[in-house]
Scaffold this active site. Structure first.
Site, PDB file in Angstrom:
ATOM      1  N   GLY A  12       0.817  -1.213   0.000  1.00 21.46           N
ATOM      2  CA  GLY A  12       0.000   0.000   0.000  1.00 21.46           C
ATOM      3  C   GLY A  12       0.848   1.258   0.000  1.00 21.46           C
ATOM      4  O   GLY A  12       2.079   1.213   0.144  1.00 21.46           O
ATOM      5  N   ASP A  13       0.187   2.398  -0.231  1.00 26.47           N
ATOM      6  CA  ASP A  13       0.817   3.721  -0.192  1.00 26.47           C
ATOM      7  C   ASP A  13       1.927   3.886  -1.220  1.00 26.47           C
ATOM      8  O   ASP A  13       2.908   4.606  -0.996  1.00 26.47           O
ATOM      9  CB  ASP A  13       1.357   4.022   1.228  1.00 26.47           C
ATOM     10  N   LYS A  16      -0.730   5.262  -5.614  1.00 27.43           N
ATOM     11  CA  LYS A  16      -1.805   4.893  -6.564  1.00 27.43           C
ATOM     12  C   LYS A  16      -2.719   6.081  -6.855  1.00 27.43           C
ATOM     13  O   LYS A  16      -3.142   6.283  -7.991  1.00 27.43           O
ATOM     14  CB  LYS A  16      -2.652   3.744  -5.985  1.00 27.43           C
ATOM     15  N   GLY A  40      -5.980   5.477   1.922  1.00 24.92           N
ATOM     16  CA  GLY A  40      -5.708   6.914   2.013  1.00 24.92           C
ATOM     17  C   GLY A  40      -4.926   7.291   0.777  1.00 24.92           C
ATOM     18  O   GLY A  40      -3.757   6.938   0.654  1.00 24.92           O
ATOM     19  N   HIS A  41      -5.594   7.926  -0.182  1.00 21.60           N
ATOM     20  CA  HIS A  41      -4.955   8.242  -1.463  1.00 21.60           C
ATOM     21  C   HIS A  41      -4.769   9.753  -1.573  1.00 21.60           C
ATOM     22  O   HIS A  41      -5.726  10.512  -1.476  1.00 21.60           O
ATOM     23  CB  HIS A  41      -5.815   7.721  -2.631  1.00 21.60           C
ATOM     24  N   GLN A 224      -4.996  -0.402  -1.160  1.00 23.97           N
ATOM     25  CA  GLN A 224      -3.987  -1.239  -0.496  1.00 23.97           C
ATOM     26  C   GLN A 224      -2.941  -1.704  -1.534  1.00 23.97           C
ATOM     27  O   GLN A 224      -2.681  -0.988  -2.472  1.00 23.97           O
ATOM     28  CB  GLN A 224      -4.627  -2.432   0.228  1.00 23.97           C
TER      29      GLN A 224
HETATM   30  P1  GDP Z   1      -1.623   5.603  -2.189  1.00 19.97           P
HETATM   31  O1  GDP Z   1      -2.321   5.100  -0.986  1.00 19.97           O
HETATM   32  O2  GDP Z   1      -0.987   4.509  -2.982  1.00 19.97           O
HETATM   33  O3  GDP Z   1      -2.477   6.490  -3.051  1.00 19.97           O
HETATM   34  O4  GDP Z   1      -0.422   6.504  -1.666  1.00 19.97           O
HETATM   35  P2  GDP Z   1      -0.467   7.586  -0.454  1.00 19.97           P
HETATM   36  O5  GDP Z   1      -1.161   8.799  -0.917  1.00 19.97           O
HETATM   37  O6  GDP Z   1      -0.946   6.939   0.793  1.00 19.97           O
HETATM   38  O7  GDP Z   1       1.085   7.813  -0.223  1.00 19.97           O
HETATM   39  C1  GDP Z   1       1.917   8.280  -1.231  1.00 19.97           C
HETATM   40  C2  GDP Z   1       2.554   9.600  -0.760  1.00 19.97           C
HETATM   41  O8  GDP Z   1       3.630   9.938  -1.603  1.00 19.97           O
HETATM   42  C3  GDP Z   1       1.597  10.777  -0.860  1.00 19.97           C
HETATM   43  O9  GDP Z   1       1.946  11.716   0.134  1.00 19.97           O
HETATM   44  C4  GDP Z   1       1.892  11.347  -2.239  1.00 19.97           C
HETATM   45  O10 GDP Z   1       1.574  12.732  -2.341  1.00 19.97           O
HETATM   46  C5  GDP Z   1       3.375  11.129  -2.332  1.00 19.97           C
HETATM   47  N1  GDP Z   1       3.905  10.843  -3.680  1.00 19.97           N
HETATM   48  C6  GDP Z   1       3.341  10.134  -4.689  1.00 19.97           C
HETATM   49  N2  GDP Z   1       4.209   9.996  -5.715  1.00 19.97           N
HETATM   50  C7  GDP Z   1       5.329  10.642  -5.345  1.00 19.97           C
HETATM   51  C8  GDP Z   1       6.614  10.822  -5.962  1.00 19.97           C
HETATM   52  O11 GDP Z   1       6.894  10.342  -7.050  1.00 19.97           O
HETATM   53  N3  GDP Z   1       7.541  11.515  -5.251  1.00 19.97           N
HETATM   54  C9  GDP Z   1       7.291  12.035  -4.022  1.00 19.97           C
HETATM   55  N4  GDP Z   1       8.264  12.695  -3.395  1.00 19.97           N
HETATM   56  N5  GDP Z   1       6.099  11.877  -3.414  1.00 19.97           N
HETATM   57  C10 GDP Z   1       5.145  11.182  -4.062  1.00 19.97           C
HETATM   58  P1  IMO Z   2      -3.856   2.496   0.591  1.00 21.86           P
HETATM   59  O1  IMO Z   2      -5.004   2.290  -0.353  1.00 21.86           O
HETATM   60  C1  IMO Z   2      -1.264   0.834   3.707  1.00 21.86           C
HETATM   61  C2  IMO Z   2      -3.050  -2.179   6.334  1.00 21.86           C
HETATM   62  C3  IMO Z   2      -3.220  -1.803   7.802  1.00 21.86           C
HETATM   63  C4  IMO Z   2      -3.035  -3.178   8.440  1.00 21.86           C
HETATM   64  C5  IMO Z   2      -3.715  -4.112   7.443  1.00 21.86           C
HETATM   65  C6  IMO Z   2      -5.139  -4.481   7.822  1.00 21.86           C
HETATM   66  O2  IMO Z   2      -3.745   3.890   1.109  1.00 21.86           O
HETATM   67  O3  IMO Z   2      -2.595   1.959   0.021  1.00 21.86           O
HETATM   68  P2  IMO Z   2      -7.429  -3.137   7.720  1.00 21.86           P
HETATM   69  O4  IMO Z   2      -7.867  -1.891   8.405  1.00 21.86           O
HETATM   70  O5  IMO Z   2      -7.481  -3.067   6.234  1.00 21.86           O
HETATM   71  O6  IMO Z   2      -8.120  -4.376   8.248  1.00 21.86           O
HETATM   72  O7  IMO Z   2      -5.876  -3.323   8.138  1.00 21.86           O
HETATM   73  O8  IMO Z   2      -3.726  -3.424   6.198  1.00 21.86           O
HETATM   74  N1  IMO Z   2      -3.671  -1.234   5.380  1.00 21.86           N
HETATM   75  C7  IMO Z   2      -2.968  -0.365   4.633  1.00 21.86           C
HETATM   76  N2  IMO Z   2      -1.656  -0.097   4.607  1.00 21.86           N
HETATM   77  N3  IMO Z   2      -2.100   1.450   2.835  1.00 21.86           N
HETATM   78  C8  IMO Z   2      -3.423   1.155   2.832  1.00 21.86           C
HETATM   79  O9  IMO Z   2      -4.274   1.625   1.890  1.00 21.86           O
HETATM   80  C9  IMO Z   2      -3.924   0.239   3.787  1.00 21.86           C
HETATM   81  N4  IMO Z   2      -5.143  -0.249   4.076  1.00 21.86           N
HETATM   82  C10 IMO Z   2      -4.979  -1.162   5.045  1.00 21.86           C
HETATM   83  O10 IMO Z   2      -2.223  -0.893   8.209  1.00 21.86           O
HETATM   84  O11 IMO Z   2      -1.669  -3.520   8.482  1.00 21.86           O
HETATM   85 MG    MG Z   3      -2.339   5.368   1.079  1.00 19.02          MG
END
Ligand code: GDP
Ligand code: IMO
Ligand code: MG
Length: 434
Positions: A12-13, A16, A40-41, A224
């Protein structure tokens, strides 16, 4: 090419949300197919930050249909707050559609999530406490409320009359915070939800399939990552939905032959929130340095993300589970100015070299990373100029890092993300929709 899936290759994170937002300029529909508001996107447009949890990233651009598919679990209480945020930022939710088959996350699911974690003691999963697991449990146990139920008063009365007492007993047995609502107050709450989103509820499988028939462009936005998949992830340290490619079919109501391309989003290093094995995890100062440089703090829970080096054993597993046709490498800018970059190409487990990600958590806990060391590169001040100069003008060592990953996964890295903003993206392919 009328449909593209965007799936996280790690835990995750991966970025996306940013990539969905980058690619959805020419898309007509953006469809979430699994998970819920545990996601959390982050999307940044001209410095304006949107943090989306339950809403598909498409709501940020006007004129798109943002679809919550049947495989998603929806917390309408919290979705209401998110909708308000989008409206306050000048956005619109006119394009929001919610599957009549999507299950609802109820308050008691959140309470049960907390109570189950307490029972697990030292085996805690570290969930987001959003009630995701308990809501999917009820779906499988055939005692869930679906969005479509909100449109049928008689059905609602009938379901509330047996589900609510049952859930109250379970909360009691688990020693969880009791549920104070009555049949009437729950029905009243659901009427409010119907007033809020009743007009958005429809058969989204028909909508998506007919849109594809008409040649419209559809993005399936994963939440995720593949390693959190209920079957293929690091069970039990996973989420409760199918995050890999197959989840698109069941969670959006489309057949496998309707998915034309799958983009695997790979963060240039690895992060994980919550518990569970993480073979390339760093520790101490080194981990904190990467966490701070990368701003690795959860969008949903604010927790610090665990950080480590790029693990290609993980990415090979996800690529196999999801069928990546393109890779998108994100956050490679964060690795600038590190002289040498370890990349994990295998695990050593009990003296043996292992190249496929094992199922056993105890084996994973004993696994030691086998690294190849790649040369680092110097950072820059002006990302805009670097993006404009294009892929061929990136530092040679950075290109080697990307191409090493391409060779390992036998998949082209068509997108390179160099910053959080929509525009900070190098697109080596250009056209995605024909
Ligand atoms: P998601 O859950 O996959 O949508 O990702 P998140 O938003 O949770 O986490 C990605 C973090 O990295 C966010 O704070 C984005 O703004 C940031 N981000 C995404 N792509 C880039 C990148 O290429 N470089 C940097 N420095 N930050 C990025
Ligand atoms: P995005 O879409 C990162 C993790 C939680 C925990 C496990 C199970 O932003 O990438 P849950 O509440 O789903 O039953 O928790 O999954 N988890 C994530 N980790 N990014 C996420 O979403 C996540 N959604 C759930 O931290 O380890
Ligand atoms: Mg996220």
């Amino acid at each position: 090419m009328p449909s593209l899936a965007i799936i996280g290759a790690q835990w995750g994170d991966e970025g996306k949300g940013k990539i969905t937002d980058y690619l959805d300029e020419e898309a007509d529909l953006i469809v979430r197919f699994q998970g819920g508001n545990n996601a959390g996107h982050t999307i940044i447009v001209d410095g304006k930050v949107f943090k989306l949890h339950g809403l598909p990233s498409g709501v940020v651009r006007p004129g798109k249909l943002a679809v919550i598919g049947n495989g998603v679990v929806v917390n309408l209480e919290e979705l209401g707050e998110e909708i308000d945020q989008v409206l306050q930022a000048g956005g619109s939710i006119d394009g929001l559609r919610i599957s009549d088959r999507a299950h609802l996350i109820m308050n008691y699911h959140k309470k049960l999530d907390g109570a189950e974690e307490k029972y697990r003691g030292k085996n805690v999963v570290g969930t987001t406490k959003k009630g995701i697991g308990p809501a999917y449990q009820d779906k499988i146990a055939r005692i869930g409320f679906r969005a479509g139920d909100l449109l049928e008063d008689d059905l609602l009365d009938d379901k509330i009359s047996f589900i609510l007492p049952y859930k109250k007993d379970i909360l009691d047995l688990m020693g969880a915070e009791p549920c104070s609502c009555t049949d009437e107050s729950l029905h009243e709450k659901m009427r409010r939800w119907r007033d809020m989103v009743g007009h958005c509820i429809c058969d989204t499988s028909v909508l998506v399939n007919e849109s594809l028939d008409q040649g419209k462009n559809v993005i399936f936005e994963g939440a995720q990552g593949a390693m959190l998949d209920i079957d293929h992830g690091t069970y039990p340290y996973v989420t409760s939905s199918a995050t890999c490619g197959g989840g698109i079919c069941t969670g959006a109501g489309v057949a496998p032959n309707r998915i034309d391309g799958v983009i695997g989003v790979i963060k240039a290093y690895t992060t994980r929130v919550g518990e569970g094995p993480f073979v390339t995890e760093l520790s101490g100062e080194e981990e904190l340095a990467l966490q701070h440089k990368g701003g690795e703090f959860g969008v949903t829970t604010g927790r610090g993300r665990r950080c480590g080096w790029l693990d290609l054993v993980v990415c090979e597993h996800s690529a196999r589970m999801c069928g990546f046709t393109s890779l998108c490498m994100t956050k490679i800018d964060i690795l600038s100015d590190i002289p040498e970059l370890p990349v994990c190409v295998a695990y050593e487990i009990d003296g043996e070299e292992v190249r496929h990600f094992p199922a056993s958590i105890s084996k994973l806990n004993r696994a030691k990373p086998v690294y190849e060391y790649l040369k680092g590169w110097k950072g820059w001040d002006d990302t805009g100029a670097v993006v404009r100069a294009g892929y061929d003008n990136l530092p040679g060592e950075m290109r080697e890092y990307i191409e090493f990953t391409e060779r390992y996964l036998k998949t082209p890295a068509d997108l390179i993300s160099l910053g959080p903003d929509r525009d900070e993206t190098i697109d080596r392919r250009g056209s995605w929709w024909n």
